[in-house]
Design an enzyme around this catalytic site. Structure first.
Site, PDB file in Angstrom:
ATOM      1  N   GLU A  64       0.825  -1.204   0.000  1.00 33.04           N
ATOM      2  CA  GLU A  64       0.000   0.000   0.000  1.00 33.04           C
ATOM      3  C   GLU A  64       0.861   1.255   0.000  1.00 33.04           C
ATOM      4  OE1 GLU A  64      -4.005   2.031   1.622  1.00 33.04           O
ATOM      5  OE2 GLU A  64      -3.577  -0.050   2.122  1.00 33.04           O
ATOM      6  N   THR A  65       1.979   1.189   0.676  1.00 31.24           N
ATOM      7  CA  THR A  65       2.879   2.342   0.719  1.00 31.24           C
ATOM      8  C   THR A  65       3.421   2.669  -0.663  1.00 31.24           C
ATOM      9  OG1 THR A  65       3.479   1.878   3.022  1.00 31.24           O
ATOM     10  CG2 THR A  65       5.006   3.241   1.743  1.00 31.24           C
TER      11      THR A  65
END
Length: 143
Positions: A64-65
């Site tokens: 997600e980062t």
């Protein structure tokens, strides 16, 4: 005068933005960043489950980062990117060293950005495959 290459400045800025965030806690380090491709690494140590294996949730945080950063770079300064959907398939365990997440743009639209994310161990073996879609929207007034 700042003589650092633009890519080096972007990466340094992203690593500095990690201060006080989950990314800092998990020791995520950006290595490369553009709207089309983001690469970051994270140590396995400190991001494990009780059996000493890389925690699946840690892989999802890394995915997600890198995907969200790619979408934010695509969105530009006047808009924000927020996660809308993420999935992950865990292929193999990682026990030590670093894992590297690479987000590659699948679609960069006006309101959505989607990325294919591969997470590999230090031997280049795939640990996890993820796909993330981010919503791109205007910044809130005063933000």
């Amino acid at each position: 005068m700042d003589h650092a290459a633009p890519q080096d400045r972007v990466v340094a800025g992203l690593n500095a933005m990690n201060a006080g965030t989950l990314g800092e806690r998990m020791e995520i380090e950006f290595l490369e960043a553009s709207p089309e491709r983001v690469v970051a690494r994270m140590p396995v140590k400190g991001n494990t489950q009780p059996y000493g294996l890389l925690h699946g949730g840690a892989s999802v945080v890394l995915a997600e980062t890198v995907g969200s950063i790619g979408a934010a770079l695509h969105a530009g300064q006047d808009r924000i990117a927020v996660g809308l959907d993420i999935n992950a398939t865990h292929h193999r365990a990682a026990r030590d060293g670093y894992v590297t997440g690479t987000a590659t743009a699948l679609s960069l639209g006006n309101t959505l950005a989607s990325y294919d994310v591969t997470i590999t161990d230090e031997d280049g073996r795939r640990v996890c495959t993820s796909r993330i879609t981010c919503l791109i929207r205007p910044k809130a007034p005063g933000a």
